[in-house]
Design a protein around this motif. Structure first.
Motif, PDB file in Angstrom:
ATOM      1  N   ALA A  79      69.025  63.221  42.144  1.00  0.00           N
ATOM      2  CA  ALA A  79      69.699  64.473  41.794  1.00  0.00           C
ATOM      3  C   ALA A  79      71.108  64.492  42.353  1.00  0.00           C
ATOM      4  CB  ALA A  79      68.904  65.663  42.325  1.00  0.00           C
ATOM      5  N   THR A  80      72.010  65.049  41.590  1.00  0.00           N
ATOM      6  CA  THR A  80      73.381  65.184  42.058  1.00  0.00           C
ATOM      7  C   THR A  80      73.444  66.178  43.216  1.00  0.00           C
ATOM      8  OG1 THR A  80      75.651  65.565  41.345  1.00  0.00           O
ATOM      9  CG2 THR A  80      73.965  67.053  40.482  1.00  0.00           C
ATOM     10  N   ALA A  81      74.507  66.081  43.996  1.00  0.00           N
ATOM     11  CA  ALA A  81      74.598  66.878  45.224  1.00  0.00           C
ATOM     12  C   ALA A  81      74.586  68.378  44.956  1.00  0.00           C
ATOM     13  CB  ALA A  81      75.856  66.494  45.991  1.00  0.00           C
ATOM     14  N   ASP A  82      75.046  68.796  43.783  1.00  0.00           N
ATOM     15  CA  ASP A  82      75.136  70.235  43.519  1.00  0.00           C
ATOM     16  C   ASP A  82      74.120  70.712  42.481  1.00  0.00           C
ATOM     17  OD1 ASP A  82      76.250  68.907  41.418  1.00  0.00           O
ATOM     18  OD2 ASP A  82      78.170  69.961  41.459  1.00  0.00           O
ATOM     19  N   TYR A  83      73.036  69.950  42.292  1.00  0.00           N
ATOM     20  CA  TYR A  83      72.077  70.409  41.276  1.00  0.00           C
ATOM     21  C   TYR A  83      71.387  71.691  41.716  1.00  0.00           C
ATOM     22  CZ  TYR A  83      67.411  69.242  43.215  1.00  0.00           C
ATOM     23  OH  TYR A  83      66.240  69.219  43.939  1.00  0.00           O
ATOM     24  N   ARG A  84      71.329  71.916  43.033  1.00  0.00           N
ATOM     25  CA  ARG A  84      70.917  73.210  43.567  1.00  0.00           C
ATOM     26  C   ARG A  84      71.903  73.581  44.671  1.00  0.00           C
ATOM     27  NH1 ARG A  84      64.393  72.401  43.493  1.00  0.00           N
ATOM     28  NH2 ARG A  84      64.091  73.139  41.369  1.00  0.00           N
ATOM     29  N   PRO A  85      72.458  74.790  44.610  1.00  0.00           N
ATOM     30  CA  PRO A  85      73.521  75.167  45.570  1.00  0.00           C
ATOM     31  C   PRO A  85      73.070  74.983  47.022  1.00  0.00           C
ATOM     32  CG  PRO A  85      73.322  76.793  43.812  1.00  0.00           C
ATOM     33  CD  PRO A  85      72.172  75.853  43.648  1.00  0.00           C
ATOM     34  N   GLY A  86      73.946  74.361  47.796  1.00  0.00           N
ATOM     35  CA  GLY A  86      73.678  74.210  49.222  1.00  0.00           C
ATOM     36  C   GLY A  86      72.781  73.056  49.591  1.00  0.00           C
ATOM     37  N   ARG A  87      72.324  72.295  48.599  1.00  0.00           N
ATOM     38  CA  ARG A  87      71.428  71.173  48.902  1.00  0.00           C
ATOM     39  C   ARG A  87      72.182  69.854  48.778  1.00  0.00           C
ATOM     40  NH1 ARG A  87      66.006  72.135  49.228  1.00  0.00           N
ATOM     41  NH2 ARG A  87      65.293  74.216  48.588  1.00  0.00           N
ATOM     42  N   PRO A  88      71.891  68.894  49.642  1.00  0.00           N
ATOM     43  CA  PRO A  88      72.537  67.583  49.522  1.00  0.00           C
ATOM     44  C   PRO A  88      71.950  66.797  48.362  1.00  0.00           C
ATOM     45  CG  PRO A  88      70.888  67.537  51.254  1.00  0.00           C
ATOM     46  CD  PRO A  88      70.963  68.971  50.776  1.00  0.00           C
ATOM     47  N   ALA A  89      72.550  65.655  48.072  1.00  0.00           N
ATOM     48  CA  ALA A  89      71.992  64.764  47.071  1.00  0.00           C
ATOM     49  C   ALA A  89      70.543  64.435  47.435  1.00  0.00           C
ATOM     50  CB  ALA A  89      72.818  63.491  46.988  1.00  0.00           C
ATOM     51  N   HIS A  90      69.727  64.277  46.418  1.00  0.00           N
ATOM     52  CA  HIS A  90      68.290  64.140  46.657  1.00  0.00           C
ATOM     53  C   HIS A  90      67.753  62.921  45.916  1.00  0.00           C
ATOM     54  CE1 HIS A  90      64.274  65.509  47.692  1.00  0.00           C
ATOM     55  NE2 HIS A  90      63.915  65.335  46.428  1.00  0.00           N
ATOM     56  N   PHE A  91      67.075  62.039  46.644  1.00  0.00           N
ATOM     57  CA  PHE A  91      66.476  60.839  46.067  1.00  0.00           C
ATOM     58  C   PHE A  91      64.960  61.022  46.013  1.00  0.00           C
ATOM     59  CE2 PHE A  91      70.565  59.270  46.841  1.00  0.00           C
ATOM     60  CZ  PHE A  91      70.730  58.003  46.299  1.00  0.00           C
ATOM     61  N   ALA A  92      64.411  61.068  44.819  1.00  0.00           N
ATOM     62  CA  ALA A  92      62.958  61.034  44.626  1.00  0.00           C
ATOM     63  C   ALA A  92      62.655  59.690  43.974  1.00  0.00           C
ATOM     64  CB  ALA A  92      62.497  62.197  43.748  1.00  0.00           C
ATOM     65  N   TRP A  93      62.590  58.649  44.799  1.00  0.00           N
ATOM     66  CA  TRP A  93      62.544  57.260  44.307  1.00  0.00           C
ATOM     67  C   TRP A  93      61.379  56.531  44.978  1.00  0.00           C
ATOM     68  CZ3 TRP A  93      65.637  55.465  40.475  1.00  0.00           C
ATOM     69  CH2 TRP A  93      65.574  54.093  40.193  1.00  0.00           C
ATOM     70  N   TRP A  94      60.611  55.820  44.154  1.00  0.00           N
ATOM     71  CA  TRP A  94      59.465  55.065  44.659  1.00  0.00           C
ATOM     72  C   TRP A  94      59.637  53.585  44.384  1.00  0.00           C
ATOM     73  CZ3 TRP A  94      59.221  60.119  43.945  1.00  0.00           C
ATOM     74  CH2 TRP A  94      58.388  60.872  44.791  1.00  0.00           C
ATOM     75  N   LEU A  95      59.110  52.767  45.300  1.00  0.00           N
ATOM     76  CA  LEU A  95      59.121  51.308  45.169  1.00  0.00           C
ATOM     77  C   LEU A  95      57.724  50.836  44.809  1.00  0.00           C
ATOM     78  CD1 LEU A  95      61.057  50.496  48.459  1.00  0.00           C
ATOM     79  CD2 LEU A  95      62.009  51.001  46.202  1.00  0.00           C
ATOM     80  N   GLY A  96      57.658  49.827  43.951  1.00  0.00           N
ATOM     81  CA  GLY A  96      56.364  49.256  43.608  1.00  0.00           C
ATOM     82  C   GLY A  96      55.846  48.364  44.716  1.00  0.00           C
ATOM     83  N   PRO A  97      54.635  47.844  44.555  1.00  0.00           N
ATOM     84  CA  PRO A  97      54.112  46.882  45.540  1.00  0.00           C
ATOM     85  C   PRO A  97      55.075  45.716  45.720  1.00  0.00           C
ATOM     86  CG  PRO A  97      52.392  47.567  44.012  1.00  0.00           C
ATOM     87  CD  PRO A  97      53.685  48.106  43.458  1.00  0.00           C
ATOM     88  N   LEU A  98      55.280  45.312  46.962  1.00  0.00           N
ATOM     89  CA  LEU A  98      56.245  44.276  47.285  1.00  0.00           C
ATOM     90  C   LEU A  98      55.553  43.095  47.960  1.00  0.00           C
ATOM     91  CD1 LEU A  98      58.991  46.615  48.796  1.00  0.00           C
ATOM     92  CD2 LEU A  98      59.026  45.579  46.515  1.00  0.00           C
ATOM     93  N   ALA A  99      56.075  41.912  47.723  1.00  0.00           N
ATOM     94  CA  ALA A  99      55.528  40.707  48.343  1.00  0.00           C
ATOM     95  C   ALA A  99      56.585  40.098  49.255  1.00  0.00           C
ATOM     96  CB  ALA A  99      55.095  39.700  47.284  1.00  0.00           C
ATOM     97  N   SER A 100      56.270  39.993  50.543  1.00  0.00           N
ATOM     98  CA  SER A 100      57.159  39.359  51.530  1.00  0.00           C
ATOM     99  C   SER A 100      58.568  39.931  51.482  1.00  0.00           C
ATOM    100  CB  SER A 100      57.193  37.838  51.294  1.00  0.00           C
ATOM    101  OG  SER A 100      55.901  37.284  51.382  1.00  0.00           O
ATOM    102  N   ASN A 101      58.686  41.247  51.404  1.00  0.00           N
ATOM    103  CA  ASN A 101      59.982  41.903  51.416  1.00  0.00           C
ATOM    104  C   ASN A 101      60.605  41.777  52.807  1.00  0.00           C
ATOM    105  OD1 ASN A 101      61.627  44.599  51.970  1.00  0.00           O
ATOM    106  ND2 ASN A 101      61.688  44.198  49.775  1.00  0.00           N
ATOM    107  N   PRO A 102      61.907  41.416  52.907  1.00  0.00           N
ATOM    108  CA  PRO A 102      62.519  41.225  54.231  1.00  0.00           C
ATOM    109  C   PRO A 102      62.476  42.463  55.124  1.00  0.00           C
ATOM    110  CG  PRO A 102      63.906  40.294  52.508  1.00  0.00           C
ATOM    111  CD  PRO A 102      62.809  41.051  51.809  1.00  0.00           C
TER     112      PRO A 102
END
Length: 251
Positions: A79-102
């Motif tokens: 979400a952009t920083a101003d999608y709701r007044p007074g709220r910072p940018a918002h990341f609703a992001w998920w990672l899939g299963p990972l193999a040997s991630n550093p």
């Protein structure tokens, strides 16, 4: 895959004005986690199947063939920083299963991206200038970024697909997905190898994603001095900003 993203975009756009951030996050999680496990199927295709009009015997758009790893390694809504007044940018992001991630090692199920646990994330403070956000916001259209090395999550070559999410004519963020180039290569190499001549999949600016041409590697840009496109046929991929270039046989 863009069919899946369009479905996600429509659901998020409908929810943004009516839900809390917590409720929106829960919606995004229910949308993207199945895709990260190779099980995604947009609502339009589910409805068609339920009414007997869908195709049978094929994997849903965004789903991996049976027994294959999911093509997606990350997905969500930013979400952009101003999608709701007074709220910072918002990341609703998920990672899939990972193999040997550093950073995360091996994970067996999707996990949410935790920016607080990452280092070198200062560039995300002004993410609106980054290609995967800037272009869809400016054009109002889908965009493909990459291939590039993802130093935030996967530490591998990916392409990022993003669509703008718009409410009342304004952009409130982007819905997106990261596709593993390695997994995409595993899925598409048999197709390219079945062609009668060496070929490569390239993006809109000519960057090579997958290649059966021995002298063209992923990340190369064409045309270049060793590969003038006068020696290739260029075939657009309908509906997506990719082309297949196929070397012409010598005359």
């Amino acid at each position: 895959m863009f069919t899946v993203l369009e479905d996600w975009r429509d659901r998020v756009a409908a929810a943004v004005p009516l839900t809390t951030t917590t409720e929106l996050d829960a919606l995004v999680e229910t949308l993207v986690v199945p895709a990260l496990l190779g099980e995604a199927e947009p609502a339009a295709h589910r409805d068609a199947a339920q009414h007997g009009t869908g195709q049978h015997g094929t994997a849903p758009h965004g789903a991996a063939p049976h027994g294959a790893p999911a093509l997606l390694v990350g997905a969500g809504f930013i979400a952009t920083a101003d999608y709701r007044p007074g709220r910072p940018a918002h990341f609703a992001w998920w990672l899939g299963p990972l193999a040997s991630n550093p950073l995360l090692g091996t994970t067996l199920s999707p996990t949410r991206l935790d920016l607080a646990a990452r280092v070198h994330t200062e560039y995300l403070r002004d993410f609106r200038g980054l290609e995967w956000y800037r272009v869809p916001e400016a054009t109002g259209r889908a965009h493909v970024t990459g291939p590039y090395v993802d130093h935030l999550c996967t530490f591998d070559f990916i392409v990022t697909l993003t669509l703008p999410v718009q409410v009342d004519g304004g952009t409130v963020g982007v819905i997106g997905a990261d596709v593993s180039v390695t997994r995409l290569e595993q899925a598409l190499l048999p197709v390219l190898l079945g062609l009668s001549a060496p070929a490569a999949l390239v993006n809109a600016v000519g960057r090579v994603m997958i290649s059966t041409e021995a002298t063209l590697a992923a990340g190369d840009i064409v045309p270049n001095p060793g590969h003038p496109l006068t020696g290739y046929d260029r075939v657009p991929c309908p509906g997506i900003p990719f082309d297949v270039i196929v070397r012409r046989p010598p005359e």
